[in-house]
Scaffold this motif. Structure first.
Motif, PDB file in Angstrom:
ATOM      1  N   VAL A   3      39.364  45.798  38.926  1.00  0.00           N
ATOM      2  CA  VAL A   3      39.678  45.318  37.587  1.00  0.00           C
ATOM      3  C   VAL A   3      38.572  44.389  37.076  1.00  0.00           C
ATOM      4  O   VAL A   3      38.226  44.378  35.894  1.00  0.00           O
ATOM      5  CB  VAL A   3      41.042  44.596  37.597  1.00  0.00           C
ATOM      6  N   SER A   4      37.962  43.672  37.997  1.00  0.00           N
ATOM      7  CA  SER A   4      36.913  42.711  37.593  1.00  0.00           C
ATOM      8  C   SER A   4      35.743  43.387  36.906  1.00  0.00           C
ATOM      9  O   SER A   4      35.006  42.764  36.139  1.00  0.00           O
ATOM     10  CB  SER A   4      36.420  41.948  38.829  1.00  0.00           C
ATOM     11  N   LEU A   6      36.017  45.808  34.698  1.00  0.00           N
ATOM     12  CA  LEU A   6      36.387  46.377  33.395  1.00  0.00           C
ATOM     13  C   LEU A   6      35.748  45.607  32.248  1.00  0.00           C
ATOM     14  O   LEU A   6      35.637  44.386  32.306  1.00  0.00           O
ATOM     15  CB  LEU A   6      37.920  46.324  33.218  1.00  0.00           C
ATOM     16  N   PRO A  10      37.310  37.859  29.711  1.00  0.00           N
ATOM     17  CA  PRO A  10      37.535  37.190  31.000  1.00  0.00           C
ATOM     18  C   PRO A  10      38.944  36.610  31.116  1.00  0.00           C
ATOM     19  O   PRO A  10      39.536  36.637  32.201  1.00  0.00           O
ATOM     20  CB  PRO A  10      36.493  36.079  31.014  1.00  0.00           C
ATOM     21  N   ASN A  12      41.765  37.773  29.832  1.00  0.00           N
ATOM     22  CA  ASN A  12      42.678  38.851  30.193  1.00  0.00           C
ATOM     23  C   ASN A  12      42.460  39.311  31.624  1.00  0.00           C
ATOM     24  O   ASN A  12      43.398  39.661  32.326  1.00  0.00           O
ATOM     25  CB  ASN A  12      42.491  40.050  29.240  1.00  0.00           C
ATOM     26  N   LYS A  13      41.203  39.315  32.012  1.00  0.00           N
ATOM     27  CA  LYS A  13      40.875  39.739  33.362  1.00  0.00           C
ATOM     28  C   LYS A  13      41.553  38.811  34.369  1.00  0.00           C
ATOM     29  O   LYS A  13      42.171  39.268  35.333  1.00  0.00           O
ATOM     30  CB  LYS A  13      39.350  39.695  33.556  1.00  0.00           C
ATOM     31  N   GLU A  14      41.457  37.543  34.079  1.00  0.00           N
ATOM     32  CA  GLU A  14      42.064  36.550  34.952  1.00  0.00           C
ATOM     33  C   GLU A  14      43.580  36.740  35.035  1.00  0.00           C
ATOM     34  O   GLU A  14      44.176  36.730  36.115  1.00  0.00           O
ATOM     35  CB  GLU A  14      41.779  35.148  34.400  1.00  0.00           C
ATOM     36  N   LEU A  16      45.226  39.428  34.467  1.00  0.00           N
ATOM     37  CA  LEU A  16      45.515  40.642  35.217  1.00  0.00           C
ATOM     38  C   LEU A  16      45.495  40.393  36.713  1.00  0.00           C
ATOM     39  O   LEU A  16      46.404  40.795  37.436  1.00  0.00           O
ATOM     40  CB  LEU A  16      44.475  41.731  34.885  1.00  0.00           C
ATOM     41  N   ILE A  17      44.446  39.734  37.142  1.00  0.00           N
ATOM     42  CA  ILE A  17      44.296  39.522  38.582  1.00  0.00           C
ATOM     43  C   ILE A  17      45.404  38.632  39.112  1.00  0.00           C
ATOM     44  O   ILE A  17      45.997  38.918  40.158  1.00  0.00           O
ATOM     45  CB  ILE A  17      42.894  38.942  38.888  1.00  0.00           C
ATOM     46  N   THR A  22      44.922  44.291  40.731  1.00  0.00           N
ATOM     47  CA  THR A  22      43.547  44.121  41.177  1.00  0.00           C
ATOM     48  C   THR A  22      42.732  45.399  41.088  1.00  0.00           C
ATOM     49  O   THR A  22      41.527  45.359  40.889  1.00  0.00           O
ATOM     50  CB  THR A  22      43.503  43.599  42.626  1.00  0.00           C
ATOM     51  N   ILE A  49      43.720  47.107  26.682  1.00  0.00           N
ATOM     52  CA  ILE A  49      43.351  47.031  28.097  1.00  0.00           C
ATOM     53  C   ILE A  49      43.578  48.369  28.763  1.00  0.00           C
ATOM     54  O   ILE A  49      42.728  48.902  29.480  1.00  0.00           O
ATOM     55  CB  ILE A  49      44.186  45.938  28.816  1.00  0.00           C
ATOM     56  N   THR A  53      40.993  50.923  30.481  1.00  0.00           N
ATOM     57  CA  THR A  53      41.206  51.308  31.870  1.00  0.00           C
ATOM     58  C   THR A  53      41.165  52.815  32.039  1.00  0.00           C
ATOM     59  O   THR A  53      40.534  53.355  32.947  1.00  0.00           O
ATOM     60  CB  THR A  53      42.581  50.802  32.360  1.00  0.00           C
TER      61      THR A  53
END
Lengths: 346, 364
Positions: A3-4, A6, A10, A12-14, A16-17, A22, A49, A53
Motif C-alpha cells: 500500500v505504501s 500507491l 500520505p 490516507n496512506k497512513e 490505511l496502514i 497493508t 483510493i 488500487t
C-alpha cells in the motif's frame, strides 16, 4: 505490492496502514462505503483510493467500446458477428425459414426423430449443401460426417449431390458471373471427395474422434460442418454407469461447442428417440436424458403430422418455437409437396 | 481401436506409469473417465492430462475416408456393395438390386402373413448357383419358433427353380447348404455366432436369418417390462450389426407385432393427443421390439394385410421411397401382384394392419 507504494496522499496512506490494509490484495475487496467509514474519510476519497488500487493491481476499466477482458465481447459485437455468420441450407425453404435461414455456423444443433423420419437424409443433404460454391450463395467448404450407425450410403450422397448441383445451376442460370471458375467444382464426384467420412464402432472411438476433431479441422482448413449420426447409438448400449455417462456426454458436448465457436462451424448432432413416462402416460422424447437436453444450443425434432413430415424447433435461444413441413424426395430434402400431386392409397 | 493399450501409445513415461498404476490399460478405460476425474485420480496437472488424452484420442480414432473413395470402393469390391436378390422384380428395383450386404434388414408383420415364407425363399436364393442369380453360399438359419419347414422349402424350390430341383442330386445339395439352428435364448445365439465368425470371414456363409428375434422377448407385453425388454436386446443388436459389417453378409431378422395401446406412445409432448384418434379407428399393431431396435435396423420391410389384400411396404430404407407392393403367397413362395409400388403418404408407411386378412378365408 505494498500500500505504501500507491500514488495516494500520505495521510490516507497512513490511515490505511493503521487500519490494517497493508497490501493491495486486502484492499481490492472492500467497498468504498465501508472503507470511508473505517478510515473516517469521505466516500469520494475512498472510491478514489480504490480506483487507484485497482489500476495498480492490473485491472482495467471498461470504456464502452473495447472490453479488454480477454475473450469477452459486448452484445453489440456479438450481434454484428452473428449478422456475418453464414447459414447452411437444409434444401427446403420452409425448413430454413423456421431455423432463421438454415443451420447456424458456430452453434451445436441437435436433430431428433423416430426411425425413418429422415435424420440421415438431412445429414447427407447438409454435407452436400455446405459445399455449394460461394458464387452460388453457398459456403464452398468441406464436411465431416461421423457415422456411428453405418447408415451412410455413398450412392445416396451421389444422388443428392447430383440433384443439388442441377438445382443450383438452374437457379443461377442467368447470372454467370464467375461461374466458369467453379465448373470443375460442380461435379458430384468433387462434392463426394469433400465429405470426410468416419465410421465409428464403439463409444470409445466416438470420444476419441471428437477429441481429435480439432486437429483434423486445422489440417483440412475450411470445414464448416460436422455431422454426427447419431450421438446416442453407442452410448445407449454398453454403458452401465448412468451418472458417468451423463458426465462423459457433457464433456463431449463441451468439446463440440468449443469446436463450433473456435472455427465458426456448424455441428449437427442426430439423436434417437425413446419413450418417457410423464403424467402416467408414455410419450416420445429424445434419448440420453434431461442433462443432455441442456447441452445443445438448438434442438429440432422431426416428426410425423398425419401424413406430413414436420420439423419443430423445440429449443433455440434466438428463434421462436415454430414448425414447418418438409419432404424427403429422390433429390433429397425439399419443401413439402402439395397433396393433390401425390397418389394416395385406397 | 477401443482396446488399444495405453502403455503402447508412447505417452510420457511418468503419465504412462501412473495410468498403469491406476489400472487404466486401454483407450476405452482412459476415455470413459471425465478429464477432471482423471486428473484427481492420477494426481497430476490438468495440462498433462489433456496432453495425454489428446495423444490417446489420436491413436484410438479411426482414420477417415472421403465419401468418394467409399463409393469407388463399393463399385470395385462387390463384397461390400453386393445385394441378395429377392427375385421380386419391383422390390429388387427399389432396393437397388435386393437385400444389401453388411446391414440389418428387418421383416415385421402379423403372424401368418408370410414372413417365414419370405425367409425360406431368401435362403434358397442364397444357396443357388451364381448362374441362376444366387450367391452360391451357405445359409445360417436361426429358427427360434420351430417354424422352419424343409418340406415347404423343397416345394418352393421345385416350383420356382424346377430345372435345378428336379435335376439329380441338386435338391440335396441346395438344401444341404442351409444350416438350421434351433436356438431358444439370446445367449445361445450370441455364443454360436461367435463360434461361426471364422466361417463368416472365409465367405462360406452368405446369409444369416433369425426368425424371429422377438420370440425371446415377447410373451407378456406388460408396460413395466418395456424398459427391461429394450435393455435385454441392447447387446444383440450391436453385436448383430458388427457381425454384418465384419463379414459383409446380409442379415435378415423377423419381428412380430403386438397390440398397440393408445396411450400416446407415439406422440411428443408438444403435439397434444388429438391426432391419436386416427390410429384408434384402425386398431393398429406395433412391432414387438421397441423403438431402439427400430433405430438400429437399416431396412425395414412391413408385411401387412388390409382391404382383402396383403402388402409388403418398404418402411425404412436409405435409398427407397416409401412404396407398398401387393403380394400373395403361392406355391413358389411370395409373388408380387404388381411390380409398380404404390407410393404411400407420410405415416401410412409405418402402420401395420392385419384386418381384412381373415376375410380372404371367409370369401374363399
Amino acid at each position: 505490492m505494498e500500500v505504501s507504494a500507491l500514488p495516494i496522499s500520505p495521510t490516507n496512506k497512513e490511515k490505511l496502514i493503521s487500519a490494517g490494509y497493508t497490501n493491495l490484495a486486502s484492499l481490492v475487496i472492500v467497498s468504498p462505503i465501508r472503507l470511508s467509514r473505517e478510515l473516517q474519510i469521505s466516500v469520494q476519497e475512498a472510491s478514489n483510493i480504490i480506483k487507484v488500487t485497482l489500476q495498480c493491481s492490473g485491472a482495467v476499466g471498461l470504456d464502452g467500446r473495447h472490453v479488454v477482458l480477454r475473450g469477452a465481447q459486448t452484445a453489440w459485437e456479438m450481434f454484428s458477428d452473428e449478422q456475418n455468420l453464414k447459414h447452411i441450407s437444409t434444401g427446403s425453404e420452409d425448413f430454413d425459414g423456421i431455423l432463421g435461414g438454415g443451420i447456424h455456423c458456430g452453434e451445436v444443433t441437435e436433430v431428433g426423430g423416430v426411425p425413418g423420419i429422415g435424420k440421415t437424409q438431412l445429414g447427407i443433404q447438409l454435407g452436400v449443401n455446405v459445399q455449394i460454391p460461394i458464387v452460388y450463395g453457398g459456403l464452398g467448404s468441406k464436411a465431416i460426417y461421423i457415422d456411428t450407425e453405418g447408415s451412410f450410403m455413398p450412392e445416396r450422397a451421389y444422388q443428392i449431390a447430383e440433384a443439388c448441383i442441377m438445382d443450383t445451376l438452374e437457379s443461377f442460370r442467368f447470372h454467370r458471373k464467375g461461374a466458369e471458375d467453379c465448373h470443375e467444382r460442380m461435379q458430384p464426384n468433387y462434392f463426394l471427395a469433400n465429405i470426410l467420412y468416419f465410421r465409428i464402432c464403439s463409444y470409445t472411438e466416438q470420444i476419441a474422434v471428437i477429441n481429435n476433431l480439432n486437429k483434423i479441422v486445422v489440417e483440412q482448413k475450411d470445414v464448416k460442418i460436422v455431422i454426427i449420426d447419431s450421438i446416442s447409438f453407442h452410448f445407449r448400449q454398453d454403458f452401465e454407469d448412468m451418472a458417468l455417462r451423463t458426465r462423459v456426454l457433457k464433456e463431449l458436448s463441451q468439446t463440440l461447442m468449443k469446436l463450433a465457436k473456435k472455427f465458426t462451424l456448424a455441428v449437427v448432432v442426430m439423436n434417437q428417440v425413446t419413450t418417457k413416462r410423464t403424467d402416467g402416460s408414455f410419450q416420445l422424447t429424445l434419448a440420453l436424458g434431461d442433462t443432455w437436453s441442456h447441452s445443445c444450443t438448438n434442438r429440432v425434432i422431426l416428426h410425423w403430422d398425419g401424413n406430413d413430415r414436420r420439423a419443430y424447433v423445440e429449443k433455440s435461444p434466438s428463434l421462436p418455437q415454430a414448425s414447418a413441413s418438409f419432404s424427403v424426395t429422390g433429390k433429397g430434402i425439399r419443401n413439402a409437396i402439395s397433396h393433390s400431386k401425390r397418389v394416395r392409397m385406397m | 481401436m477401443a482396446n488399444k493399450l495405453v502403455a503402447h501409445m508412447r505417452l510420457p513415461q511418468p503419465i504412462s506409469n501412473l495410468l498403469a498404476a491406476r489400472n487404466i490399460q486401454t483407450a476405452k478405460d482412459a476415455l470413459s473417465i471425465p478429464e477432471f476425474d482423471l486428473m484427481t485420480l492420477l494426481g497430476v496437472d490438468i495440462e498433462d492430462v489433456r496432453d495425454a488424452l489428446a495423444r490417446i484420442s489420436k491413436v484410438a480414432s479411426p482414420p477417415y475416408q472421403t465419401a468418394l473413395s467409399l463409393l469407388e470402393e463399393r463399385l470395385i469390391n462387390d463384397a461390400s456393395s453386393g445385394r441378395l436378390p429377392t427375385f421380386l422384380k419391383g422390390l429388387d428395383a427399389v432396393l437397388g438390386g435386393g437385400i444389401p450386404f453388411g446391414v440389418l434388414t428387418e421383416l415385421v408383420g402379423p403372424s401368418g402373413i408370410g414372413k417365414t415364407q419370405f425367409c425360406l425363399k431368401l435362403s434358397l436364393i442364397a444357396a443357388l448357383p451364381m448362374s441362376y442369380g444366387g450367391l452360391d453360399g451357405r445359409v445360417v438359419y436361426i429358427d427360434t419358433e420351430s417354424k422352419f419347414s424343409s418340406r415347404r422349402m423343397i416345394e418352393m424350390g421345385r416350383n420356382s427353380f424346377p430345372e435345378i430341383f428336379y435335376s439329380e442330386g441338386m435338391a440335396q445339395e441346395m438344401a444341404g447348404r442351409i444350416i438350421v439352428l434351433h436356438l431358444t435364448s439370446l445367449s445361445e445365439i450370441t455364443e454360436s455366432l461367435q463360434q461361426m465368425k471364422l466361417r463368416f470371414l472365409q465367405h462360406e456363409v452368405k446369409l444369416l436369418i433369425i426368425d424371429s428375434m422377438a420370440a425371446f422377448v415377447s410373451g407378456d407385453n406388460e408396460r413395466s417390462g418395456s424398459m427391461s425388454r429394450d435393455h435385454l436386446l441392447n447387446c444383440p443388436f450391436s453385436f448383430l450389426k458388427s457381425i454384418a459389417e465384419f463379414s459383409c453378409i446380409p442379415i435378415v431378422v423377423t419381428n412380430q407385432v403386438r397390440g398397440h395401446n393408445n396411450d400416446g406412445t407415439s406422440q411428443y409432448s408438444f403435439l397434444g393427443k388429438d391426432t391419436d384418434n386416427n390410429s384408434e379407428k384402425f386398431m393398429n399393431q406395433v412391432p414387438a421390439l421397441g423403438i431402439q431396435w427400430a433405430h438400429a435396423v437399416t431396412i425395414r420391410l412391413i408385411f401387412e394385410a388390409h382391404s382383402g389384400q396383403k402388402f409388403i411396404k418398404v418402411a425404412k430404407s436409405p435409398i427407397s421411397p416409401p412404396l407398398a407392393f401387393p403380394f400373395t403367397v403361392c406355391s413358389s413362395g411370395i409373388a408380387l401382384l404388381s411390380d409398380d409400388g404404390i407410393e404411400m403418404l407420410g405415416q401410412e408407411i409405418n402402420v401395420i394392419r392385419s384386418q381384412g386378412f381373415f376375410s380372404i378365408f371367409d370369401a374363399s
